[in-house]
Design a protein around this motif. Structure first.
Motif, PDB file in Angstrom:
ATOM      1  N   LEU A 112      21.687  28.030  -7.020  1.00 43.99           N
ATOM      2  CA  LEU A 112      23.111  28.099  -7.406  1.00 43.99           C
ATOM      3  C   LEU A 112      23.532  29.919  -7.337  1.00 43.99           C
ATOM      4  O   LEU A 112      22.786  31.155  -7.061  1.00 43.99           O
ATOM      5  CB  LEU A 112      22.719  28.620  -9.294  1.00 43.99           C
ATOM      6  N   ALA A 113      24.564  30.118  -7.257  1.00 47.14           N
ATOM      7  CA  ALA A 113      25.891  30.999  -6.385  1.00 47.14           C
ATOM      8  C   ALA A 113      26.611  31.732  -7.814  1.00 47.14           C
ATOM      9  O   ALA A 113      27.558  30.991  -8.108  1.00 47.14           O
ATOM     10  CB  ALA A 113      26.172  31.439  -5.285  1.00 47.14           C
ATOM     11  N   ALA A 114      26.880  33.442  -7.737  1.00 49.95           N
ATOM     12  CA  ALA A 114      28.023  33.524  -9.194  1.00 49.95           C
ATOM     13  C   ALA A 114      28.054  34.837  -8.003  1.00 49.95           C
ATOM     14  O   ALA A 114      27.489  35.681  -7.969  1.00 49.95           O
ATOM     15  CB  ALA A 114      27.250  34.061  -9.641  1.00 49.95           C
ATOM     16  N   ASN A 115      29.555  34.772  -7.783  1.00 54.03           N
ATOM     17  CA  ASN A 115      30.004  36.139  -6.781  1.00 54.03           C
ATOM     18  C   ASN A 115      31.555  36.869  -8.153  1.00 54.03           C
ATOM     19  O   ASN A 115      31.990  35.944  -8.603  1.00 54.03           O
ATOM     20  CB  ASN A 115      30.773  35.612  -5.465  1.00 54.03           C
ATOM     21  N   ALA A 136      25.322  26.613  -3.972  1.00 54.69           N
ATOM     22  CA  ALA A 136      25.734  27.177  -2.188  1.00 54.69           C
ATOM     23  C   ALA A 136      24.143  26.683  -1.247  1.00 54.69           C
ATOM     24  O   ALA A 136      23.778  26.439  -1.671  1.00 54.69           O
ATOM     25  CB  ALA A 136      25.088  28.555  -1.882  1.00 54.69           C
ATOM     26  N   VAL A 137      24.917  26.417  -0.431  1.00 58.25           N
ATOM     27  CA  VAL A 137      23.973  26.582   0.896  1.00 58.25           C
ATOM     28  C   VAL A 137      23.983  27.235   2.210  1.00 58.25           C
ATOM     29  O   VAL A 137      24.856  27.995   2.043  1.00 58.25           O
ATOM     30  CB  VAL A 137      24.119  24.862   1.282  1.00 58.25           C
ATOM     31  N   THR A 138      22.808  28.327   2.086  1.00 58.64           N
ATOM     32  CA  THR A 138      23.438  29.393   3.017  1.00 58.64           C
ATOM     33  C   THR A 138      21.624  29.536   4.133  1.00 58.64           C
ATOM     34  O   THR A 138      20.998  28.977   4.121  1.00 58.64           O
ATOM     35  CB  THR A 138      22.219  30.558   1.696  1.00 58.64           C
ATOM     36  N   SER A 139      23.023  29.784   4.998  1.00 62.96           N
ATOM     37  CA  SER A 139      22.035  29.270   6.618  1.00 62.96           C
ATOM     38  C   SER A 139      21.526  28.046   6.723  1.00 62.96           C
ATOM     39  O   SER A 139      20.022  28.572   7.292  1.00 62.96           O
ATOM     40  CB  SER A 139      21.708  31.081   6.923  1.00 62.96           C
ATOM     41  N   TRP A 140      21.544  27.327   6.534  1.00 64.68           N
ATOM     42  CA  TRP A 140      21.034  25.409   6.503  1.00 64.68           C
ATOM     43  C   TRP A 140      20.648  25.556   8.217  1.00 64.68           C
ATOM     44  O   TRP A 140      22.002  25.491   9.096  1.00 64.68           O
ATOM     45  CB  TRP A 140      21.354  24.818   5.707  1.00 64.68           C
ATOM     46  N   GLU A 141      20.215  25.541   9.381  1.00 65.44           N
ATOM     47  CA  GLU A 141      20.168  25.273  10.653  1.00 65.44           C
ATOM     48  C   GLU A 141      20.011  23.765  10.617  1.00 65.44           C
ATOM     49  O   GLU A 141      18.746  22.924  10.756  1.00 65.44           O
ATOM     50  CB  GLU A 141      18.643  25.715  11.071  1.00 65.44           C
ATOM     51  N   SER A 321      23.914  26.722  12.511  1.00 64.97           N
ATOM     52  CA  SER A 321      23.930  26.596  11.074  1.00 64.97           C
ATOM     53  C   SER A 321      24.892  27.104  10.154  1.00 64.97           C
ATOM     54  O   SER A 321      25.740  27.160  11.237  1.00 64.97           O
ATOM     55  CB  SER A 321      23.151  28.456  10.531  1.00 64.97           C
ATOM     56  N   LEU A 322      24.574  25.865   8.908  1.00 66.18           N
ATOM     57  CA  LEU A 322      26.047  25.946   8.378  1.00 66.18           C
ATOM     58  C   LEU A 322      25.583  26.664   6.640  1.00 66.18           C
ATOM     59  O   LEU A 322      24.860  26.785   6.795  1.00 66.18           O
ATOM     60  CB  LEU A 322      25.946  24.359   7.803  1.00 66.18           C
ATOM     61  N   THR A 323      26.594  27.372   6.607  1.00 61.77           N
ATOM     62  CA  THR A 323      26.650  27.196   4.939  1.00 61.77           C
ATOM     63  C   THR A 323      27.834  27.327   4.215  1.00 61.77           C
ATOM     64  O   THR A 323      29.289  27.566   4.936  1.00 61.77           O
ATOM     65  CB  THR A 323      26.910  29.191   5.352  1.00 61.77           C
ATOM     66  N   ALA A 324      27.860  27.071   3.103  1.00 59.05           N
ATOM     67  CA  ALA A 324      28.944  26.070   2.507  1.00 59.05           C
ATOM     68  C   ALA A 324      28.583  26.550   0.550  1.00 59.05           C
ATOM     69  O   ALA A 324      27.693  26.796   0.481  1.00 59.05           O
ATOM     70  CB  ALA A 324      28.544  24.792   2.328  1.00 59.05           C
ATOM     71  N   GLN A 325      29.645  26.605   0.144  1.00 61.79           N
ATOM     72  CA  GLN A 325      30.032  26.616  -1.589  1.00 61.79           C
ATOM     73  C   GLN A 325      30.889  25.975  -1.269  1.00 61.79           C
ATOM     74  O   GLN A 325      31.534  26.186  -1.366  1.00 61.79           O
ATOM     75  CB  GLN A 325      30.268  28.092  -1.775  1.00 61.79           C
ATOM     76  N   ALA A 326      30.368  25.697  -3.471  1.00 59.26           N
ATOM     77  CA  ALA A 326      31.071  25.165  -4.194  1.00 59.26           C
ATOM     78  C   ALA A 326      31.279  25.219  -5.120  1.00 59.26           C
ATOM     79  O   ALA A 326      30.262  25.268  -6.034  1.00 59.26           O
ATOM     80  CB  ALA A 326      30.688  22.595  -4.215  1.00 59.26           C
TER      81      ALA A 326
END
Length: 488
Positions: A112-115, A136-141, A321-326
């Protein structure tokens, strides 16, 4: 118009399908660097002994091999209380956790990400707020070239090697407790022999003193008798010390003091009364590859080193790598969960190594050298096992004959001592003849006990060398299979 769905799950599924590439070299088990069969045991009196037939050591539990219930109880105590075995078992849990960590790296970590941010607008310079909440998915290789898969295979083989290491430690512990118990029984027999010898020689001192006082023998005879008695007392003290040292060694293996009932039952024990061990068949050296846990441990370490080469090779290829957020986004905190505030972002990245000052080449060379070291260690473990079995077979063929000859010698020395004593008491022989007979008898009796101990311990060594001391019971295997981590 249908609302467009968030494509992150589909993208993840596609990435998993594409990440099947592996750069791990094809594993081939090295050929065993030993002969196809064990060397024949030494010939006795020109006759070649027959090959031993009997049970398969790896299929005999220690309860079946050791008939003495006291020894079975001691082995059970050691398996539950020995600190080295406990540390080895805990190392398995550590290796299992490390494998699970490495395996988890293949999957995206979702959080869970909050900005929240406040910055000037690039157009009019006015301060604007930005709030965003979501998954959020952070730096998934994405493992296109199998780097993570190789590391997972390495961790799995390391985990399996630790399992085999525990089994190897258990076989060594079982053999160590058995040898320690046999040594204590031999100590008790040697102590009894030393006490009887001291008593006999003190009788000789009294007799010689009486003969000296009556002018029948010389002072030289008395001094010789007293010297021999003092020598027996010194041997008794040495036997008592060795008995204490052997008990201390056994206590260390047990991980707790020797039970009082077992300790008291040792008095009067004789190795000759120990129940015989079952006969064992040696089989072929190739059988050791599956029977000996230490060899299986070395092979798993070789598999781990082989998998490490795949990870080193993958380092030469691009890392994606993949970084994603929804979630939801709004310029106002109160508008985060209003209709139309949904938002998502996907940020793939690719890093292609161009210049690394030779780091990747050195990593590959290191992993290949590690694999070659593991091959040498695996081959050495096979050669060591071959030698241990060959040594135990040679001892099994010769110690029985050695014991038989020493028993005959002790019997002859006993007869010689009785005749010398009778001749001395009747004034026919000199006291020097009697002293020589006493020394020879005591030495022969000690040799019988020590050789019988060697024979018994050699049988235990053969049991261990052939992979005995650890048996996978069906229910234990099922339990282990249900609790072990998935390999894929």
């Amino acid at each position: 118009m249908r609302k467009k769905t968030f494509p992150l799950a589909a993208l993840a599924a596609a990435a998993l399908l594409l990440s099947g590439c592996s750069l791990i070299p094809t594993y081939e088990r090295p050929a065993a660097p030993v002969e196809a069969s064990f060397p024949p045991p030494p010939a006795i009196d020109g006759a070649q002994p027959q090959a031993a037939t009997g049970a398969v050591a790896s299929e005999l539990s220690y309860q079946q091999f050791f008939a003495d219930p006291r020894l079975v109880q001691l082995v059970g105590i050691a398996l539950s209380s020995n600190r080295d075995l406990r540390a080895t078992s805990l190392a398995i849990e550590q290796a299992r956790a490390q494998f699970q960590i490495t395996r988890a790296n293949q999957y995206p970590a979702v959080g869970l990400a909050a900005n929240a941010s406040r910055a000037p607008n690039v157009i009019n310079g006015a301060l604007t707020n930005s709030f965003q909440v979501g998954l959020a998915v952070t730096s998934w290789e994405i493992d296109f070239f199998g780097r993570l898969q190789s590391l997972k295979e390495q961790a799995l083989a390391t985990y399996l090697a630790s399992e085999e290491g525990r089994r190897a430690a258990q076989t060594s512990l079982v053999a160590g407790v058995a040898n320690g118990w046999l040594a204590l029984q031999a100590d008790e027999e040697l102590l009894d022999l030393s006490r009887r010898t001291v008593a006999t020689r003190e009788d000789s001192v009294r007799l010689t003193k009486l003969r000296l006082d009556n002018g029948v023998s010389s002072a030289l005879d008395f001094q010789q008798a007293d010297s021999l008695a003092q020598s027996a007392r010194a041997t008794l003290a040495q036997a008592q010390r060795q008995r204490a040292l052997d008990e201390n060694s056994l206590v260390l293996l047990l991980g707790q003091p020797l039970p009082a009932d077992i300790r008291s039952s040792l008095a009067g024990d004789r190795l000759a009364d120990v129940p015989p061990f079952p006969a064992l068949q040696a089989g072929l050296p190739s059988d050791l590859l599956v029977r000996r846990p230490d060899i299986r441990q070395s092979e798993q370490q070789l598999i781990a080193a082989n998998a490490n080469i795949g990870a080193a090779r993958a380092a030469f290829f691009p890392r994606i790598s993949l970084t994603a957020q929804a979630g939801t986004a709004s310029n106002e905190l109160s508008g985060l969960f209003k209709s139309g505030s949904s938002a998502f972002s996907i940020a793939p990245s690719l890093v292609l190594p161009i210049f690394d000052a030779g780091r990747n080449r050195a990593g590959l060379a290191s992993s290949e050298a590690g694999r070659d070291i593991a091959v040498a260690q695996y081959e050495k473990s096979i050669q060591t096992a071959f030698r241990e079995v060959a040594d135990a077979l040679a001892g099994d063929a010769t110690l029985a004959e050695q014991l038989r000859a020493l028993q005959a010698q002790a019997q002859a020395e006993s007869g010689r001592f009785e005749l010398s004593d009778l001749r001395y008491r009747n004034g026919v022989a000199t006291y020097l003849d009697l002293l020589d007979a006493q020394r020879s008898l005591f030495g022969a009796q000690q040799a019988v006990v020590q050789t019988r101990l060697l024979q018994r311990q050699n049988q235990v060594s053969l049991y261990k060398a052939l992979g005995g001391g650890w048996t996978d019971q069906p229910e234990m295997a099922a339990s282990a299979a249900s609790s072990s981590p998935a390999t894929r």
